[in-house]
Scaffold this active site. Structure first.
Site, short mmCIF file in Angstrom:
data_model
loop_
_atom_site.label_atom_id
_atom_site.label_comp_id
_atom_site.label_asym_id
_atom_site.label_seq_id
_atom_site.Cartn_x
_atom_site.Cartn_y
_atom_site.Cartn_z
CG HIS A 127 48.71 -23.64 96.33
ND1 HIS A 127 48.96 -22.90 95.19
CD2 HIS A 127 48.77 -22.74 97.36
CE1 HIS A 127 49.15 -21.64 95.51
NE2 HIS A 127 49.04 -21.51 96.82
CG ASP A 135 49.30 -18.11 97.50
OD1 ASP A 135 48.46 -18.78 96.87
OD2 ASP A 135 48.99 -17.16 98.24
CE1 TYR A 148 43.36 -14.74 96.92
CE2 TYR A 148 43.57 -14.30 99.27
CZ TYR A 148 43.82 -15.10 98.18
OH TYR A 148 44.54 -16.26 98.33
#
Length: 294
Positions: free
Chosen positions: A275, A103, A209
């Protein structure tokens, strides 16, 4: 995780990280980077096996768990965690090492390998897109663009207020829990809520982010295309293993398209998982890593 030492390390980059280590410090090093919204515990199933052959270094990255959480989005631009990981390897006297990332940890690993090939001997990526492929897919593949709209939501400065209103537990159940195997996730819920509940942790995690330069267009938007998408992109020089959970609903299999042109020495292993592959299919991931490293 038996025989794992968790220590606090102050780095010259200005942060203190909690770092799990295992194995013989004189052995070749392997550095494991977790992603959002986790910690070094992402690798809890891999660490004991890797420690039989390597000196394992698995930090809680800046902003996560109990590691430092500097205030300000500018402290979470990708160059900052890249500097952290290089400083951490240097702290342990490791000039070259194998780098593993999942990730966001994988995003940082890609960048470190591209910018510092002299330090990265081998690279293992688990469900983390190559920066060129990812940005291109956000312009050219509408399914991936739709799957990535959550990034726009995470960049919303009002998100923390919403989380405060509904509570961390409700946020866990309505966001993270929907992207992982509930049976595997349920026993770990308290550990996640403890890490997320550390002062400043939620904002710090979301700042990864907010600090990223990746452009995520809205579904009805046609923004100017970044020039680098239509220019040559430097290939990676070291061997790379990519392990990909094909059921990932956030990062679709399109992230594997065109990868070989950017990574000449590439091995791709596809796994029937979502994921969070390291703990959804731990035996398969560990075996693949050890086989490739061997």
């Amino acid at each position: 995780m038996p025989d794992t030492d968790l220590q606090r390390i102050a780095l010259p980059t200005g942060v203190e990280l909690d770092v799990a280590t295992a194995g013989d410090p004189a052995a070749p090093a392997i550095l494991l980077l977790h992603g959002f919204p986790e910690s070094h515990r992402t690798w809890r199933h891999q660490i004991p096996a890797l420690a039989k052959r390597f000196f394992v270094i698995a930090p809680d990255q800046r902003g996560f768990a109990r590691s430092s959480k500097p205030a300000g989005v500018e402290h979470y631009t990708p160059d900052k965690p890249v500097a952290d990981l290089l400083a951490l390897a240097t702290h342990f006297g490791k000039d070259r090492f194998t780098l593993v990332g999942h990730d966001w940890g994988g995003a940082i690993a890609w960048m470190a390998a591209l910018q510092h090939p002299d330090r990265i001997e081998r690279l293992i990526i688990v469900n983390a897109p190559h920066p060129f492929v990812f940005q291109k897919s956000l312009y050219d593949d509408m399914a991936q663009r739709a799957a990535s709209q959550y990034i726009r939501a995470f960049r919303n400065p009002g998100l923390e207020a919403h989380i405060d209103r509904i509570g961390l537990g409700a946020f866990f159940d309505t966001s993270f829990a929907s992207h992982a195997d509930p049976a595997l996730l349920a026993p770990e819920r308290d550990a996640y809520l403890d890490e997320w509940g550390q002062p400043g942790a939620m904002t710090a995690m979301l700042n990864w982010y907010r600090a990223s330069a990746v452009v995520v267009p809205a579904m009805d938007e046609t923004p100017e295309r970044p020039a680098f998408l239509d220019a040559p992109f430097p290939p990676l020089k070291m061997p790379v293993l990519v392990i990909w959970g094909m059921g990932d609903t956030a990062l679709l299999p399109v992230q594997l398209d065109g990868l070989r042109a950017l990574v000449p020495d590439l091995t791709v292993v596809k796994v029937e998982a979502g994921h969070f592959v390291p703990w959804e299919k731990p035996a398969e991931v560990t075996g693949t890593m050890l086989g490739w490293l061997g």
